[in-house]
Every structure is written in structure tokens, then in C-alpha cells.
Enzyme design. Structure first.
Site, PDB file in Angstrom:
ATOM      1  N   CYS A 166      36.762  45.619  53.309  1.00  0.00           N
ATOM      2  CA  CYS A 166      37.305  46.919  53.699  1.00  0.00           C
ATOM      3  C   CYS A 166      38.416  46.763  54.731  1.00  0.00           C
ATOM      4  O   CYS A 166      38.435  45.797  55.489  1.00  0.00           O
ATOM      5  CB  CYS A 166      36.212  47.766  54.328  1.00  0.00           C
ATOM      6  SG  CYS A 166      34.765  47.940  53.294  1.00  0.00           S
ATOM      7  N   ASN A 177      33.930  49.396  58.669  1.00  0.00           N
ATOM      8  CA  ASN A 177      33.821  48.104  57.976  1.00  0.00           C
ATOM      9  C   ASN A 177      32.550  47.445  58.472  1.00  0.00           C
ATOM     10  O   ASN A 177      32.232  47.541  59.653  1.00  0.00           O
ATOM     11  CB  ASN A 177      34.972  47.161  58.357  1.00  0.00           C
ATOM     12  CG  ASN A 177      36.270  47.590  57.761  1.00  0.00           C
ATOM     13  OD1 ASN A 177      36.313  48.524  56.970  1.00  0.00           O
ATOM     14  ND2 ASN A 177      37.332  46.903  58.134  1.00  0.00           N
ATOM     15  N   LYS A 220      43.620  33.633  39.102  1.00  0.00           N
ATOM     16  CA  LYS A 220      42.390  33.864  39.866  1.00  0.00           C
ATOM     17  C   LYS A 220      41.276  34.345  38.953  1.00  0.00           C
ATOM     18  O   LYS A 220      40.119  33.999  39.128  1.00  0.00           O
ATOM     19  CB  LYS A 220      42.663  34.899  40.968  1.00  0.00           C
ATOM     20  CG  LYS A 220      41.479  35.136  41.890  1.00  0.00           C
ATOM     21  CD  LYS A 220      41.173  33.921  42.735  1.00  0.00           C
ATOM     22  CE  LYS A 220      39.922  34.029  43.559  1.00  0.00           C
ATOM     23  NZ  LYS A 220      39.355  32.701  43.877  1.00  0.00           N
TER      24      LYS A 220
HETATM   25  O1  M6R Z   1      35.535  34.516  38.613  1.00  0.00           O
HETATM   26  P1  M6R Z   1      34.695  33.377  38.102  1.00  0.00           P
HETATM   27  O2  M6R Z   1      33.822  32.786  39.136  1.00  0.00           O
HETATM   28  O3  M6R Z   1      33.922  33.755  36.865  1.00  0.00           O
HETATM   29  O4  M6R Z   1      35.745  32.290  37.659  1.00  0.00           O
HETATM   30  C1  M6R Z   1      35.363  31.131  36.988  1.00  0.00           C
HETATM   31  C2  M6R Z   1      36.416  30.071  37.102  1.00  0.00           C
HETATM   32  O5  M6R Z   1      37.601  30.486  36.486  1.00  0.00           O
HETATM   33  C3  M6R Z   1      36.700  29.732  38.571  1.00  0.00           C
HETATM   34  O6  M6R Z   1      35.519  29.344  39.224  1.00  0.00           O
HETATM   35  C4  M6R Z   1      37.724  28.606  38.711  1.00  0.00           C
HETATM   36  O7  M6R Z   1      37.198  27.431  38.181  1.00  0.00           O
HETATM   37  C5  M6R Z   1      38.054  28.444  40.185  1.00  0.00           C
HETATM   38  N1  M6R Z   1      39.022  29.418  40.585  1.00  0.00           N
HETATM   39  C6  M6R Z   1      38.541  27.102  40.505  1.00  0.00           C
HETATM   40  O8  M6R Z   1      38.715  26.935  41.862  1.00  0.00           O
END
Ligand code: M6R
Length: 608
Positions: free
Chosen positions: A2, A102, A603
Site C-alpha cells: 500500500c 498501511n 516478471k
Molecule cells: O509468478 P510465478 O512465481 O508463478 O513465476 C514463476 C516463474 O516465472 C518465476 O519464478 C521465475 O522463474 C523467476 N522470476 C525467476 O527469478
């Protein structure tokens, strides 16, 4: 996480514009709903809704509100789904007191029942809403406004950064802080309160940082701060901030990844607040099931592997971890007696969603652990634990990995207790370790930073390296290697240490770096053998082991990372991964790469 902002303008009624722009600059923290409250002519008007700022502003015309004092908030849901009712600010019954918050008020349900019994009507599911009603109660008892605010705050347990405006006091914003950041901004014809410096940097650079238990009020040319613990007025000198807004978003760290690595002690401390009821509910599903399957992708899969090893340690039944994109093809045993646990930071990973849907069709109970409230995985699960790691912005998962392992550890201990594998006393001791582990995390980060930086010089010049572990050391090895390859682009293989002699060892030559994960458990003696095996072929061993462990003597002092003792080896991924995150980070920096923007990665991976 937040974000809060509050502002008073002298000689202008455009406070809503300032609030809107300040909230815009808090967007990087992640949020799911937004709102503002403005006081004018003895009335408070609130406009708020679920959704992004632009969307809510378009719909409700936040900027159109006229007034010279107001507060605003971006909400990252914890208690109650993202919705118009749950968005902040919250009002009391009379609509003359508005509060944004928050943090987490831990005793809110007792307070809420007490206030409801006195006739207060609640409009949201949030913990925050108790605050304006508590203030209202104080006013009813005849207290002056500030006294009523102080008494309300003194009843709160948990963490808070609070701001309040009241129709009866239109030239002040009231504030309080404990364990959630809050700063004040001073200007000639304006003053500001906010959770995060970047939000007000375009208006002022004169900032007062509040400390825990500080409480007070601010107006233009007026500032009162006292400390509830010291029971005395305090002076907090303003500092002149010279950072750019972008640097300020990163809290002074050069990258979000480094900031998030350093946030892990806080994230782990906050994560201990996952409710006992929630853990118990999910643990019961695990205990009742005939078999348990943990699924995820990438880093989250490594957390699943750790979780499976922990559960297997206590429960006598088939338990496994599987990469979610493989589930449909490997066709593991899934039926109506299966508990499937999907683990995902974003809650949006398509591979994981597909595997969940597949498991549901086969009749499984679908459970999940996510970091984003209201995400698709959350919504599609029969039961979910939402972690308290706070939003993660760096593409490389760091604090969410340790929070996932922390959550799974709490779940494993609870399941062990429910199944009778651990008695109440033993479970209590392990739970205490999990509540305290954030302190050790801080210690490991402090100790490892300089070593990781200097070792990074070595890794930066290598093409390839290994990370080896056994048992609970394996998920840490896999995660350390993933971090190294994804941000530093050094080929890194995480491998079961015993398996390394069946092929990978062929790559080892003089100076080849091999990182060994060596918690003090039954794998330790075997790992010692693997270190000798690799060293005999010229490898450069880097060892992560407990304080005082003689294994460190297999390498030079600057190649050993030491972990404080006192924690079950089953929890070791939480601490042992920390030097490896730092090592990857500094290797990326030494090689001239931006760790926040690894090539080809996103991400959240929402495609199959
Ligand atoms: O959002 P999620 O945890 O499901 O994402 C899975 C993977 O894409 C994620 O853990 C990815 O391996 C990491 N960003 C790597 O650091």
C-alpha cells in the site's frame, strides 16, 4: 504494497490534483485499488474504487474534488478482496473522519466486535476501518480530536502507518507510525505526509522521517510529534533529500533486485502474520489427502521442491513437486483424494494455471500459495494462502522465494502437528524458529555482501559453474544457479551433488567454480566427499555452511559463506540462498548487466 499520501495546501483548493499525482508516483509499489478523501467546507468527500489510478480517475474524476486538505491511498489487498468498499480511505459512522493505513492491525477482529456491539456500522472487510470508529468512540466520550486519535492508536496491535483527516480540523493531518514507513514533507505553503519519499519529491525535498511509535499532526507551518513509547514530545530534524525520484523509488538502492534482497528480513517478519486459521485449514487438506502434489514454475518450483522435502519429512504418504508445464504430460497420479498446491508469486503464470485446471478436472482439491491477492490462481483455488512478502518488482524472484519457503515451512510444521508427527511442544519450537528467522536473514545478508561482491569478480570471468546440494540443499542449489544464469548470463547448473559424478563432472577443469550447499544435516558427510571429488579435479569450491563448520576449511576463507546456527536444516533454503542471490546480483553488475531487466524475461509469464 500500500501507498499513503496526505497533503495540505495554503491558498489553493487543488489538493486532489497533488494527491493524484503523488499516488501516480507510488504505482511502482503495486496496488489493486485506489482512493482519496478531501475535506472542504466542513465535509469530507471520499472517492475510491478497485482498479488502477488512471481507470478510477477516469471513472470518478478524483482530480475534480476541490479542497485544500486531503489524503490518498493505493491498496494492496490483505484483509478483504480488492473492491470499492475495501479501498481506502475509510470513514467513521458520521462520515467526518477519514483514515488511510498501511500495515496490518492484528487485533482488528476483537476491536471490530467491540465497536459493532456499541452500534458502529462497518462498510468494509478491512482491518483499517476500526480506526475511524475508534476515534469516533473517543469523541463521543468527550475527548478532543487529537486525544481521541492517540487513544485509538494506543489500542492497535500490529503494524501501521496511519493518516487521518477530520472535518472538524481542516488544517491538520494526523499521523502515526509503527513498523510501516511514514515521512513528512515540509514546504513554505504546503505540507505532506507519505509512505514513500518519491511521492512528494517533486513538491519538496525537506523530509522528516518518523520513527516507530511516533504520533502527531502536521499543518502548514505547524508540526507536533510525540513518541508513544517514550511518552514525550520528540524533535525530528528535517533532512534535505538530493536523490532523483527514480533512485528514491528504489529506496537509495541502485536496483530493485538489491532492494528486494535487503527487504527479506522485513518480508519474513511480515510473513509470520499469515493467520493460524489459514495455515490450519490448508494443513488439514494436506493431512486428509492420500497424496500431495506441489506444482510451480521457475523459482516457485524450487520452493515447491523444498516444501515437498519438508512435508515428506513428517508425513508418510506420496508427496512430490513437479514443474507445472510438465503436469499434463507426465500425468502424475491425481484424483479426488489428491491435494494439489500451486505456488506462484504473481498468481498469473499460465503453465501453473493450466496444470491447476487439469488437476481440477481429475477431481483434485486445488490449493495455492500466492503473493498477489485476487490474482487468477487465487481466484481459481479452493483455498489459498496469500503471503505478506509485499510486491516484487525485480524480474528475478528473491524475497518471494524466501517467503514461499517460509510459508511452506509453516504449513509443513502445522501438518506435522495435525497428523501427530510432531507434538505441540516440538511444533512450538519450530514455529518460534520460523518467527525469528528474519533476524538471521538480516545477519546473513550483512555478513555476505562484501564476500559476494569480491567473489563476483571471479564468477564474472567464468563461462560456467555448478551449484550442488543434496536433500533440502538441492532446491537452494537449483535456485542459486537460476539466479546466476538469469541475470548474470553465466552458465550455471544446479545439480544433485551425488549425481554430478554421473556426467557433469566432465566439465570440471582448473578453477571451475562449484558452489556447495552444506546445511548441518545427514547430507553433510556426503557433501564433504563431493567437495573432495571436485577439488581433486581442480574445481574452486565455494561453500555455504553453518558457523563453525569445519567444511569451510576445504576452501579459502573468502570462498565460504557462514550461516548462523539454531535453525532446523529443513528451513535452510531461507538462509542459505541469500549469499547466492547476492553473488548473482554482483556478478551481473561486474559484467555490466542491469539485473532488473534480464534479457528475454518477464516478471509474469502469462503464455504457455
Ligand atoms: O509468478 P510465478 O512465481 O508463478 O513465476 C514463476 C516463474 O516465472 C518465476 O519464478 C521465475 O522463474 C523467476 N522470476 C525467476 O527469478
Amino acid at each position: 504494497m500500500c501507498g499513503i499520501v496526505g497533503c495540505i495546501l495554503q491558498g489553493s483548493s487543488e489538493v486532489a490534483k497533488v494527491l493524484r499525482d503523488a499516488l501516480k508516483s507510488l504505482e511502482y509499489r503495486g496496488y489493486d485499488s485506489v482512493g482519496v478523501a478531501v475535506c472542504s467546507e466542513g465535509r469530507i468527500t471520499v472517492k475510491k474504487d478497485a482498479g488502477k489510478l488512471e481507470e478510477v480517475d477516469r471513472k470518478l474524476n478524483l482530480r475534480g474534488l476541490k479542497g485544500s486538505v486531503g489524503i490518498g491511498h493505493t491498496r494492496w489487498a490483505t484483509h478483504g478482496r480488492p473492491s470499492q468498499e475495501n479501498a481506502h480511505p475509510h470513514l467513521d459512522c458520521t462520515g467526518t473522519i477519514a483514515v488511510a493505513h498501511n500495515g496490518i492491525i492484528e487485533n482488528y477482529s476483537e476491536l471490530r466486535s467491540e465497536l459493532a456491539a456499541r452500534g458502529h456500522v462497518f462498510r468494509s472487510e478491512t482491518d483499517t476501518e476500526v480506526v475511524p470508529h475508534l476515534v469516533e468512540e473517543g469523541l463521543k466520550r468527550g475527548l478532543p480530536l487529537y486525544e481521541a486519535f492517540k487513544q485509538a492508536v494506543s489500542r492497535l496491535e500490529g503494524s501501521y502507518a496511519l493518516v487521518m483527516i477530520a472535518a472538524s480540523s481542516p488544517s491538520r493531518i494526523y499521523f502515526a507510525r509503527k513498523d510501516s514507513p511514514l515521512v513528512l514533507g515540509l514546504a513554505k505553503k504546503a505540507c505532506y505526509v507519505c509512505s514513500d519519499i518519491p511521492a512528494i519529491l517533486s513538491y519538496t525535498r525537506d523530509i522528516v522521517t518518523l520513527r516507530n511509535y511516533d504520533i502527531g499532526y502536521i499543518g502548514v507551518g505547524e508540526l507536533w510529534i510525540e513518541n508513544l513509547k517514550l511518552k514525550a514530545p520528540v524533535k525530528r530534524a528535517p533532512m534535505r533529500v538530493t536523490w532523483s525520484a527514480e533512485a528514491a523509488q528504489k529506496g537509495g538502492y541502485p536496483h530493485f533486485m538489491l532492494k528486494e534482497i535487503h527487504e527479506q528480513p522485513t518480508a519474513l517478519r511480515e510473513n509470520s502474520r499469515i493467520s493460524r486459521e489459514q495455515l490450519e485449514k490448508m494443513a488439514k487438506h494436506v493431512v486428509d489427502a492420500d497424496n500431495v502434489l506441489l506444482i510451480a514454475a521457475g523459482t516457485s518450483y524450487h520452493a515447491c521442491l523444498a516444501g515437498a522435502i519438508q512435508l515428506l519429512n513428517y508425513l508418510r504418504k506420496p508427496i512430490s513437486a513437479m514443474i507445472s508445464s510438465e503436469v499434463q504430460f507426465m500425468k502424475p497420479h491425481i484424483d479426488s483424494r489428491t491435494a494439489l498446491i500451486a505456488v506462484s508469486q504473481s498468481g498469473e503464470t499460465m503453465d501453473t494455471l493450466k496444470a491447476m485446471r487439469y488437476a481440477r478436472e481429475m477431481g483434485a482439491k486445488v490449493l495455492s500459495i500466492v503473493n498477489v491477492f485476487g490474482s487468477t490462481i487465487h481466484r481459481e483455488s479452493d483455498d489459498t494462502i496469500v503471503m505478506f512478502a509485499g510486491p516484487e518488482i525485480g524480474v528475478a524472484a528473491t524475497k518471494t522465494f524466501t517467503a514461499q519457503v517460509h510459508t511452506l515451512s509453516m504449513l509443513a510444521v502445522k501438518a506435522a502437528e495435525l497428523s501427530g508427527a510432531l507434538d505441540h511442544g516440538e511444533a512450538g519450537k519450530l514455529n518460534m524458529q520460523l518467527r525469528e528467522i528474519w533476524k538471521a536473514a538480516g545477519e546473513v545478508i550483512r555478513r555476505s555482501e562484501i564476500k559476494a561482491k569480491s567473489l563476483a569478480e571471479y564468477f564474472a570471468r567464468r563461462h560456467s559453474c555448478f551449484y550442488l546440494g543434496r536433500g533440502i540443499g538441492l532446491p537452494t542449489a537449483l535456485e542459486g544457479a537460476l539466479k546466476m544464469k538469469e541475470i548474470a548470463y553465466v552458465h550455471a547448473e544446479g545439480y544433485p551433488a551425488g549425481e554430478s559424478k554421473h556426467g557433469p563432472i566432465a566439465l570440471v577443469e582448473e578453477g571451475f567454480p562449484v558452489v556447495f550447499i552444506a546445511p548441518r544435516d545427514e547430507t553433510r558427510a556426503k557433501i564433504a566427499g563431493n567437495i573432495e571429488e571436485m577439488s581433486a579435479r581442480g574445481a574452486k569450491p565455494i561453500i555455504v555452511c553453518e558457523d563453525g563448520d569445519q567444511l569451510a576449511e576445504y576452501t579459502q576463507p573468502d570462498c565460504a559463506f557462514h550461516i548462523p546456527p539454531g535453525y532446523s536444516p529443513l528451513f535452510s533454503p531461507i538462509l542459505y540462498v541469500l549469499p547466492l542471490q547476492l553473488l548473482a546480483y554482483y556478478t551481473a553488475i561486474t559484467r555490466g548487466y542491469d539485473p532488473d531487466k534480464p534479457r528475454n524475461l518477464a516478471k509474469s509469464v502469462t503464455v504457455e
